[in-house]
Scaffold this motif. Structure first.
Motif, PDB file in Angstrom:
ATOM      1  N   ALA A 141      79.576  30.983  19.335  1.00 11.81           N
ATOM      2  CA  ALA A 141      79.155  29.584  19.417  1.00 11.81           C
ATOM      3  C   ALA A 141      80.262  28.668  18.909  1.00 11.81           C
ATOM      4  O   ALA A 141      80.528  27.604  19.493  1.00 11.81           O
ATOM      5  N   ALA A 142      80.938  29.068  17.836  1.00  6.06           N
ATOM      6  CA  ALA A 142      82.059  28.285  17.321  1.00  6.06           C
ATOM      7  C   ALA A 142      83.207  28.247  18.322  1.00  6.06           C
ATOM      8  O   ALA A 142      83.839  27.203  18.532  1.00  6.06           O
ATOM      9  N   LEU A 143      83.495  29.377  18.943  1.00  4.36           N
ATOM     10  CA  LEU A 143      84.560  29.458  19.947  1.00  4.36           C
ATOM     11  C   LEU A 143      84.334  28.445  21.060  1.00  4.36           C
ATOM     12  O   LEU A 143      85.251  27.708  21.457  1.00  4.36           O
ATOM     13  N   LEU A 144      83.110  28.369  21.574  1.00  4.99           N
ATOM     14  CA  LEU A 144      82.799  27.454  22.674  1.00  4.99           C
ATOM     15  C   LEU A 144      82.917  26.001  22.227  1.00  4.99           C
ATOM     16  O   LEU A 144      83.446  25.150  22.967  1.00  4.99           O
ATOM     17  N   GLU A 145      82.428  25.699  21.024  1.00  2.60           N
ATOM     18  CA  GLU A 145      82.508  24.318  20.542  1.00  2.60           C
ATOM     19  C   GLU A 145      83.955  23.883  20.335  1.00  2.60           C
ATOM     20  O   GLU A 145      84.336  22.772  20.708  1.00  2.60           O
ATOM     21  N   ILE A 146      84.758  24.751  19.750  1.00  2.00           N
ATOM     22  CA  ILE A 146      86.158  24.389  19.495  1.00  2.00           C
ATOM     23  C   ILE A 146      86.907  24.208  20.802  1.00  2.00           C
ATOM     24  O   ILE A 146      87.712  23.275  20.949  1.00  2.00           O
ATOM     25  N   ASN A 309      72.551  28.961   8.782  1.00  2.00           N
ATOM     26  CA  ASN A 309      72.506  27.563   8.386  1.00  2.00           C
ATOM     27  C   ASN A 309      73.352  26.773   9.385  1.00  2.00           C
ATOM     28  O   ASN A 309      74.582  26.783   9.319  1.00  2.00           O
ATOM     29  N   TYR A 310      72.683  26.091  10.313  1.00  2.00           N
ATOM     30  CA  TYR A 310      73.403  25.472  11.427  1.00  2.00           C
ATOM     31  C   TYR A 310      74.139  24.202  11.019  1.00  2.00           C
ATOM     32  O   TYR A 310      75.176  23.866  11.606  1.00  2.00           O
ATOM     33  N   ASP A 311      73.628  23.487  10.029  1.00  2.00           N
ATOM     34  CA  ASP A 311      74.354  22.298   9.572  1.00  2.00           C
ATOM     35  C   ASP A 311      75.692  22.690   8.947  1.00  2.00           C
ATOM     36  O   ASP A 311      76.726  22.065   9.213  1.00  2.00           O
ATOM     37  N   ILE A 312      75.683  23.738   8.135  1.00  2.00           N
ATOM     38  CA  ILE A 312      76.929  24.175   7.498  1.00  2.00           C
ATOM     39  C   ILE A 312      77.841  24.863   8.516  1.00  2.00           C
ATOM     40  O   ILE A 312      79.066  24.703   8.470  1.00  2.00           O
ATOM     41  N   LEU A 313      77.267  25.603   9.463  1.00  2.00           N
ATOM     42  CA  LEU A 313      78.079  26.173  10.538  1.00  2.00           C
ATOM     43  C   LEU A 313      78.793  25.061  11.304  1.00  2.00           C
ATOM     44  O   LEU A 313      79.976  25.192  11.653  1.00  2.00           O
ATOM     45  N   THR A 314      78.108  23.961  11.549  1.00  2.00           N
ATOM     46  CA  THR A 314      78.733  22.821  12.230  1.00  2.00           C
ATOM     47  C   THR A 314      79.892  22.269  11.410  1.00  2.00           C
ATOM     48  O   THR A 314      80.966  21.960  11.952  1.00  2.00           O
ATOM     49  N   GLU A 315      79.716  22.154  10.090  1.00  2.00           N
ATOM     50  CA  GLU A 315      80.814  21.700   9.223  1.00  2.00           C
ATOM     51  C   GLU A 315      82.010  22.644   9.312  1.00  2.00           C
ATOM     52  O   GLU A 315      83.160  22.196   9.366  1.00  2.00           O
ATOM     53  N   ARG A 316      81.745  23.924   9.294  1.00  2.00           N
ATOM     54  CA  ARG A 316      82.838  24.905   9.352  1.00  2.00           C
ATOM     55  C   ARG A 316      83.596  24.784  10.671  1.00  2.00           C
ATOM     56  O   ARG A 316      84.831  24.867  10.707  1.00  2.00           O
ATOM     57  N   ILE A 317      82.864  24.594  11.759  1.00  2.00           N
ATOM     58  CA  ILE A 317      83.513  24.443  13.060  1.00  2.00           C
ATOM     59  C   ILE A 317      84.400  23.205  13.076  1.00  2.00           C
ATOM     60  O   ILE A 317      85.535  23.240  13.566  1.00  2.00           O
ATOM     61  N   ARG A 318      83.895  22.114  12.540  1.00  2.00           N
ATOM     62  CA  ARG A 318      84.701  20.878  12.472  1.00  2.00           C
ATOM     63  C   ARG A 318      85.989  21.119  11.696  1.00  2.00           C
ATOM     64  O   ARG A 318      87.073  20.658  12.096  1.00  2.00           O
TER      65      ARG A 318
END
Length: 328
Positions: A141-146, A309-318
């Motif tokens: 999921a992180a790969l796709l967002e980045i 934890n999707y909010d923190i996963l989002t922070e990590r991706i950013r």
């Protein structure tokens, strides 16, 4: 100033901004527009669905995951390398598939950063379903967002010198077979840049970035502080400064670890032996690994989408994107 003159100036500036942007710093804040927590959650839930059966290599669920990833690469506008997104290779369990796409950079001759995450998991073992949310639907999921964020920056006329090779790896659970196959393609001259038609060579790879288990908060670096991220790398790697600089940007301030919970032995294990960047390190290619660490749920049936934890996963991706924005 007459109304007609005002309209002329506004029209002139609107037409000129894209061209001017090529000579100025384009803020990575532009990429935040395409980063959506709900998309991350949805992608993790799909990858962990019973329909995909745990994504074990060589299974119908593994093939479905590869096809789904190919579709996402198409939508994101990635370019296929060697004329195809899917690159098959044989394993004892059957045909495996790496999914590979490119976002072109500007360097001549070309330079490349490889961004990768494995999408396979354990599937069914002794009748139990292993959904693999943190390991490694979170990394995919992180790969796709980045990839989407880098594409967004391109539309804003940000010029990256390095091309980004985006790879969803199969067969990590089979002795890192997907990473070994990716290295074989590169080292044997069989991975072709779709823009230049030239062979991608090992010496052109500036950095490999591996994403593996990014959504957990059950094993923080400091008890009670779930906002953290680990970047494993060689000691003294100057890229740690790039991550630290990105982390000082407004809105971040995650706790950063550069080893595996302070243990040199575990750092060597996860960085140099049992993770997908291993084969690149063995051949002298610089690499880093981003992770939130192992928890008691990993590689168990309880590794479900609801445990992340999707909010923190989002922070990590950013933050990982901000790091890439600096090193590319």
């Amino acid at each position: 100033m007459t109304k007609i003159l005002k309209l002329f100036i506004i029209s002139f500036l609107a037409a000129a901004i894209p061209a001017w942007g090529q000579g100025y710093t384009i803020s990575p804040i532009n990429a935040d527009a395409v980063l959506k927590t709900e998309n991350i959650r949805s992608n993790v839930e799909y990858l962990c669905s019973p329909e995909l059966g745990g994504r074990a290599t060589g299974t119908p669920g593994g093939r479905a995951a590869a096809s789904w990833l190919e579709g996402n690469f198409r939508v994101l506008g990635l370019q296929p390398l060697g004329g195809a997104w899917l690159h098959g290779f044989n394993t004892a369990e059957g045909l495996a598939r790496n999914v590979i796409g490119l976002i072109p950079g500007s360097a001549t001759p070309a330079r490349y950063v490889i961004l990768m995450a494995h999408y396979d998991n354990l599937g069914y073992l002794n009748g139990a379903f292993y959904p693999g949310a943190d390991s490694n639907a979170s990394g995919v999921a992180a790969l796709l967002e980045i990839a989407g964020m880098v594409t967004r920056m391109n539309t804003c006329h940000k010029i990256y010198r390095n091309s980004l090779i985006v790879v969803a790896l199969d067969a990590k659970e089979k002795n890192q077979g997907g990473a070994a196959e990716l290295w074989r393609l590169i080292s044997s001259g069989k991975l072709l840049d779709p823009v230049s038609g030239s062979v991608v060579t090992p010496s052109q790879i500036s950095l490999v970035v591996n994403l593996d288990q990014l959504g957990g908060t059950l094993a923080p670096l400091t008890e009670g502080h779930p906002r953290y991220l680990m970047m494993l790398s060689n000691e003294g790697d100057s890229r740690r400064n790039s991550l630290a600089s990105a982390n000082r940007d407004k809105g971040f301030g995650l706790e950063i670890g550069y080893d595996y919970y302070g243990s040199k032995d575990f750092t060597r294990l996860f960085f140099r032996r049992i993770s997908d960047q291993r084969i690149f390190l063995e051949h002298g290619v610089p690499a880093v690994m981003f992770t939130s660490g192992i928890t008691f749920l990993n590689n168990k049936p309880e590794d479900t989408p609801s445990s992340l934890n999707y909010d923190i996963l989002t922070e990590r991706i950013r933050l990982i994107f901000r790091f890439l924005d600096r090193v590319m």
